[in-house]
Motif scaffolding. Sequence first.
Motif, short mmCIF file in Angstrom:
data_model
loop_
_atom_site.label_atom_id
_atom_site.label_comp_id
_atom_site.label_asym_id
_atom_site.label_seq_id
_atom_site.Cartn_x
_atom_site.Cartn_y
_atom_site.Cartn_z
N GLN A 10 3.66 5.86 -5.52
CA GLN A 10 3.61 5.90 -6.98
C GLN A 10 2.40 6.67 -7.51
OE1 GLN A 10 5.99 5.00 -8.95
NE2 GLN A 10 7.24 4.13 -7.31
N GLY A 11 1.59 7.19 -6.61
CA GLY A 11 0.46 8.01 -7.03
C GLY A 11 -0.76 7.25 -7.47
N CYS A 12 -0.88 6.00 -7.05
CA CYS A 12 -2.08 5.23 -7.38
C CYS A 12 -3.29 5.86 -6.71
CB CYS A 12 -1.90 3.78 -6.91
SG CYS A 12 -3.29 2.70 -7.31
N PRO A 13 -4.34 6.19 -7.47
CA PRO A 13 -5.52 6.84 -6.87
C PRO A 13 -6.12 5.99 -5.76
CG PRO A 13 -5.64 6.88 -9.27
CD PRO A 13 -4.50 5.97 -8.92
N MET A 42 9.30 -7.90 -4.89
CA MET A 42 8.89 -7.85 -6.29
C MET A 42 7.56 -7.13 -6.43
SD MET A 42 10.57 -9.97 -8.85
CE MET A 42 9.17 -10.53 -9.73
N LEU A 43 6.62 -7.43 -5.56
CA LEU A 43 5.29 -6.81 -5.64
C LEU A 43 5.38 -5.31 -5.40
CD1 LEU A 43 3.12 -9.46 -3.76
CD2 LEU A 43 3.61 -9.28 -6.22
N ARG A 44 6.23 -4.90 -4.48
CA ARG A 44 6.40 -3.45 -4.26
C ARG A 44 6.95 -2.77 -5.51
NH1 ARG A 44 9.53 -2.09 1.16
NH2 ARG A 44 11.18 -2.94 -0.14
N ALA A 45 7.90 -3.44 -6.18
CA ALA A 45 8.44 -2.87 -7.42
C ALA A 45 7.37 -2.82 -8.50
CB ALA A 45 9.64 -3.70 -7.89
N SER A 50 0.83 -1.21 0.00
CA SER A 50 0.00 0.00 0.00
C SER A 50 0.85 1.25 0.00
CB SER A 50 -0.93 0.01 1.22
OG SER A 50 -1.88 -1.01 1.14
N TYR A 51 1.93 1.22 0.77
CA TYR A 51 2.83 2.37 0.81
C TYR A 51 3.43 2.62 -0.57
CZ TYR A 51 6.89 5.25 1.89
OH TYR A 51 7.82 6.25 1.90
N ALA A 52 3.87 1.54 -1.24
CA ALA A 52 4.45 1.69 -2.58
C ALA A 52 3.42 2.23 -3.56
CB ALA A 52 4.99 0.34 -3.05
#
Length: 249
Positions: free
Chosen positions: A112-115, A153-156, A106-108
Amino acid sequence: MAEPGAEPPTPPPASPGCGPIRVSGVRHGADGRLLLCIDRLEIASGGVSVILGPNGAGKSLLLRILHGMIRPDEGRVSFGEGPPCRQGMVFQNPVLLRRSTAANISYALRVQGCPRHRRRLRLRELLELGGLAGQARQPARTLSGGERQRLAMLRALAAEPEVLFLDEPTSSLDPAAAQALERLIRRVAGGGTKVVMVTHDLGLASRLGEEVIFLHRGRVREQSAAAAFFAAPRSTEARAFLALNQVRR
């Protein structure tokens, strides 16, 4: 939530606009020694490119220069003809936040600006993709080594990268954990993200790699299709390297 036993979802296709990665006249040294010397290198867009070579060959250094973490003393790296493409990187020993598995992702997504309205759905998609839905509320520090690497990997992937750089992703993992990470890498590449990976695991390289870039003493000694490289390497250095490292498929 995915049905039990169902194949985790494939990530959405990356934008096709990234193009090949081009390295031109790159030189980089330290303490008076030239560590990397690459006149020209073009890494194909799409698929999995694997960087191989003995210890000290400059593999991880090249990966960091490609990702922009290190600026070379000379030369440049470009990505296709358009604007800079989205990138992600996963290290051999990732640093995780002292939060839950879900909170790390969630932090990543937030960075990254995910709405906000899309964040919950994207979080669920990523957890399912990495097989970590059952560990969503578990503190990241209590995950196994393989689970932590999948979480990294998921954070990336939260940035929906067009290029994903992996530095020894399966190092120190047991066989089962390494296989789980290999499946994830395969899905990511299958979803359209370009993967550039450094590894000492020649079995992994031969199974996933479509292209091999072989470094020796900071120079590219060979670049070819993975099947051709493992069947009949052209350079003396590559033949010696493969002779010392048996490929386990």
